[in-house]
Design an enzyme around this catalytic site. Structure first.
Site, short mmCIF file in Angstrom:
data_model
loop_
_atom_site.label_atom_id
_atom_site.label_comp_id
_atom_site.label_asym_id
_atom_site.label_seq_id
_atom_site.Cartn_x
_atom_site.Cartn_y
_atom_site.Cartn_z
N ARG A 69 21.73 37.61 62.76
CA ARG A 69 20.66 37.63 63.98
C ARG A 69 20.83 36.21 64.83
NH1 ARG A 69 15.54 35.52 64.00
NH2 ARG A 69 13.89 36.54 65.40
N ASP A 79 24.47 33.48 43.93
CA ASP A 79 24.71 32.73 42.81
C ASP A 79 24.88 31.29 42.98
OD1 ASP A 79 25.84 35.41 41.89
OD2 ASP A 79 27.73 35.20 42.44
N LYS A 97 3.84 29.46 19.40
CA LYS A 97 3.90 30.49 20.75
C LYS A 97 3.82 31.66 20.83
CE LYS A 97 6.70 26.92 23.63
NZ LYS A 97 7.44 27.11 24.85
N ARG A 150 13.72 42.35 22.24
CA ARG A 150 14.23 43.41 23.27
C ARG A 150 14.90 42.59 24.40
NH1 ARG A 150 12.11 45.99 19.89
NH2 ARG A 150 10.53 47.60 19.94
#
Ligand code: F6P
Length: 323
Positions: free
Chosen positions: A21, A127, A213, A247
């Site tokens: 634009r 990136d 933690k 996970r």
């Protein structure tokens, strides 16, 4: 210069539309006409372009992706492909080209500029692996997407006292992962630029738990020697090494499609506008980027010859903050 063209190339980055634009409207304001090339360099090779007026780029500043379309075009890397692109430019009376894209795209810009055709690049890739600019269009948005995911994953990780590996994009560069690690409060980051062995990572995770933690969150760059999937399968085979339930989440292209942030819209508007100004005023073979708080220009030849490295201060900071 009376007639220029603009294209977007490589991986889409949030803010590319704002840049398109800005190129269009600044060029029109300077009295030049503008053509939009479809699908990156492929559109030049195949001859698909259309005139762009001010209204044609209306309502796109807030949209992710690129309305012009993009591609990775192996044919443009050949002399024959570039000759076809030049024919398209000549046939349509185009006198200069703005290329909005990242590393690979600016290599294309440099190759085209080498034929004598006026080209100006605009630094745009999630990136942030392009030299000649401190930041590229799309990074801020991609980082915010990664952070939203990391914040959510920390909630579920804490509830279960689990460790999570979150893989972010970045190709062979660790910028996104490092910044996501710092801003997301990660316990560790795994980067292409630094060696991380699984045993050392397991130790970092264990120490995090020992410090009390409730979770351990590790940001892994997709270009690291050990990807998130490889690390997860390693820990599956050596369960005792880790000592915690693990996970993984691979964010992948989710990072690319978001609505551009204010920072990306502003950066894209400034870089796109500056690129149009530069091209129309006769400058060429440059990359328009952002350095030391202002729009900057660097010779394309220098940009593509350099490998961008990570700031060692940020690496040190990430280590200290992870405690
Ligand atoms: O260059 C942007 C990027 O999103 C990289 O981070 C990633 O490695 C690559 O593009 C993915 O490419 P593609 O969209 O072609 O799968």
């Amino acid at each position: 210069m009376d007639r220029i063209a603009v294209l977007t190339s490589g991986g889409d980055a949030p803010g590319m539309n704002a840049a398109t634009r800005a190129v269009t409207r600044v060029a029109l304001a300077a009295g030049a006409s503008v053509c939009g090339v479809s699908n990156g360099f492929r559109g030049l090779v195949e001859g698909t372009l259309r005139p762009l007026g001010a209204r044609d780029v209306g309502g796109i500043i807030q949209r992710g992706g690129t309305v012009l379309g993009t591609s990775r075009c192996p044919e443009f890397r050949t002399e024959a492909g570039r000759a076809r692109a030049l024919q398209t430019l000549e046939k349509n009376g185009i006198e200069g080209l703005v290329v909005i894209g990242g590393n690979g795209s600016q290599q294309g810009s440099h190759a085209l500029a080498g034929t004598g055709f006026p080209v100006v690049g605009v630094a745009s890739t999630i990136d942030n692996d392009l030299a000649g600019t401190e930041i590229t269009i799309g990074v801020d948005t991609a980082l915010n997407v990664a952070l939203e995911a990391i914040d959510r994953l920390k909630v579920t990780a804490s509830s279960h006292r689990r460790a999570f590996l979150v893989e972010v994009m970045g190709r062979r560069h660790g910028y996104l992962a490092l910044m996501a690690g710092i801003a997301g409060g990660a316990e560790a980051v795994v980067l292409p630029e630094t060696e991380t062995e699984p045993a050392a990572l397991a130790e970092q995770i264990r120490v995090a738990y020992e410090r009390g933690k409730p979770h351990a969150l590790v940001v892994v760059a997709e270009g690291a020697t050990w990807t998130a999937a490889q690390l997860a399968s390693h820990f599956e085979e050596h369960e005792r090494e880790l000592g915690f339930e693990l996970r993984i989440t691979i964010l992948g292209h989710v990072q690319r499609g978001a609505v551009p942030t204010a920072a990306d819209r502003l950066l894209a508007s400034r870089l796109g506008g500056a690129a149009a100004d530069a091209l129309i005023s006769g400058e060429r073979s440059l990359l328009v980027g952002w350095q030391r708080g202002a729009v900057s220009t660097s010779p394309l030849a220098e940009v593509i010859a350099q490998t961008k490295s990570l700031d060692p201060e940020l690496l040190r900071l990430a280590g200290a903050l992870a405690q």
